[in-house]
Design an enzyme around this catalytic site. Structure first.
Site, PDB file in Angstrom:
ATOM      1  N   GLU A 209       0.846  -1.191   0.000  1.00 50.87           N
ATOM      2  CA  GLU A 209       0.000   0.000   0.000  1.00 50.87           C
ATOM      3  C   GLU A 209       0.884   1.245   0.000  1.00 50.87           C
ATOM      4  O   GLU A 209       1.954   1.252   0.609  1.00 50.87           O
ATOM      5  CB  GLU A 209      -0.901   0.012   1.236  1.00 50.87           C
ATOM      6  CG  GLU A 209      -1.871  -1.164   1.272  1.00 50.87           C
ATOM      7  CD  GLU A 209      -2.622  -1.270   2.584  1.00 50.87           C
ATOM      8  OE1 GLU A 209      -2.119  -0.725   3.596  1.00 50.87           O
ATOM      9  OE2 GLU A 209      -3.688  -1.890   2.610  1.00 50.87           O
TER      10      GLU A 209
ATOM     11  N   ASP B 237      -4.528  -8.141   5.843  1.00 53.34           N
ATOM     12  CA  ASP B 237      -5.522  -9.087   5.343  1.00 53.34           C
ATOM     13  C   ASP B 237      -4.987 -10.499   5.211  1.00 53.34           C
ATOM     14  O   ASP B 237      -5.745 -11.462   5.350  1.00 53.34           O
ATOM     15  CB  ASP B 237      -6.040  -8.625   3.979  1.00 53.34           C
ATOM     16  CG  ASP B 237      -7.012  -7.474   4.101  1.00 53.34           C
ATOM     17  OD1 ASP B 237      -8.143  -7.711   4.552  1.00 53.34           O
ATOM     18  OD2 ASP B 237      -6.643  -6.334   3.769  1.00 53.34           O
TER      19      ASP B 237
END
Length: 399
Positions: free
Chosen positions: A152, A168
């Site tokens: 990210e 996740d």
């Protein structure tokens, strides 16, 4: 400072709105900004795998709010309208480097994710609400049997924030880096030698269903370990997995006070938590109740949401972040002053986030984003620079 999506099937829009608000707090005056419209990202393939690699730069332009993707030159392309049922997204894949080689692309100013997959391209679709990203906790997701991962990042006038994330899932390993304006390089995300297999071995050996987080392909390839929040969804972990610890915390603070000092640069800002009537009420220095929390369940703890929701405000959000970190790291019983920023005391209780424990234990520098607010106490695997000269993504061996 990053898009931190705990439910990857959702649109990027909501997360980007929060990121934009956070970045606006610390962004320099536009006239002073020295960050170009795109910067170089060099991807090095040290995986040792012969499979072709595909790269994707997917995100949202903070200046316009448009969702889209960037090509290898850093040119932004907005997604077309989606449908219901979802329609296929345009092919945004960029051919990546072969084993032992590097490839440099340009990344533009937006917030989003850099995906990479081995062997085959990822499947992205568009709904009327935006992009549907891989959600492999769903056994029918078309990406379920693909070996992939993502980083990210946010790039804007304030600089670059680039992370290695396991919020996740824990999957094919990689590290991130940034070359600073002074020429030095910061890196994070590398595992210890043998650390990749070490995480899976530790999960398999942990009683209570933690080995059930691991997903494999029909050919026996280990693909990933789902985060414990997704493990609750799939039934791998029992809903009661954190109950014993949460109950002990609630019992302790019915007769004693939990002190939260959420801002490192504001040591005088403190909030005081006590449990009464089954609710933990927090007061400020005047004794006024400023926010209250119902006893959280495991999903609230692992996801840092629901009963531990953390709005972008100056009171509840910072307190909730601190509680979330304390529950995941199991430090709330051993230290009544939070946050506890000493990693030596993390994950010492028998009831804890073992997924986070094993990942941190196998990182070369101990840093990871193993749950949403793992940045409390600066334990996150993040690089940042206000004048980035180049970014790096290194695909490491699966060993």
């Amino acid at each position: 400072m990053l898009v931190r999506l705990t439910r990857p099937a959702l649109s990027l829009a909501a997360a980007t709105a929060l990121v934009g608000a956070l970045l606006a707090l610390g962004a320099p005056d536009r006239a002073e900004a020295a960050v170009p419209d795109t910067i170089a990202l060099t991807v090095t393939n040290n995986s040792g795998r012969a499979d072709p690699v595909y790269l994707y730069d997917i995100g949202t332009q903070l200046s316009t709010g448009q969702q889209g993707w960037a090509d290898a030159n850093g040119t932004f392309h907005a997604w077309p309208a989606g449908g219901n049922p979802p329609t296929p997204a345009p092919d945004a894949a960029i051919p990546g480097p072969a084993a032992g080689q590097s490839k440099t692309i340009r990344i533009p100013k937006f917030s989003g994710r850099i995906y990479f997959s081995y062997g085959q391209k990822l499947v992205f679709k568009l709904t009327t609400g935006g992009l549907v990203q891989p959600a492999v906790q769903n056994p029918s997701d078309p990406n379920r049997d693909i070996l992939f991962n993502w980083s990210e990042y946010t790039l804007n006038d304030g600089g670059l924030w680039l992370n290695s994330t396991q919020v996740d899932m824990f999957s094919v390993p990689y590290a991130v880096g940034v070359r600073r304006a002074d020429g030095g390089v910061n890196t994070t995300g590398h595992l210890k030698p043998g650390g990749y297999n070490g995480v899976f071995d530790a999960l398999r050996g942990q009683a209570g269903g933690w080995g059930g987080l691991i997903q494999t392909r029909s050919d026996g390839t280990v693909l990933r370990a789902l985060s414990p929040g997704h493990g609750l969804e799939s039934g791998a972990l029992p809903a009661s997995v954190m109950d014993d610890y949460v109950n002990r915390v609630w019992t302790k603070y019915a007769t004693s006070t939990l002190t939260v000092t959420p801002f490192g640069d504001q040591p005088g800002t403190k909030f005081y938590g006590r449990v009464s009537g089954g609710v933990m009420n927090f007061t400020d220095g005047s004794g006024a109740v400023v926010t209250s929390f119902q006893k959280p369940d495991a999903d609230s703890v692992f996801g840092c949401h629901k009963l531990l929701d953390a709005p972008n405000d100056a009171v509840r959000g910072p307190i909730s972040r601190t509680l979330c970190a304390g529950f995941n790291r199991s430090t709330l019983l051993t230290n009544a002053d939070q946050p506890d920023n000493n990693p030596a005391g993390f994950y010492q209780d028998g009831v804890t986030n073992h997924y986070a424990r094993f990942i941190h234990g196998q990182m070369a520098d101990g840093k990871a984003y193993a749950f949403a607010f793992d940045d409390v106490g600066n334990q996150e695997s993040l690089v940042h620079d206000g004048g980035p000269q180049e970014a790096y993504l290194t695909l490491d061996p699966l060993s």
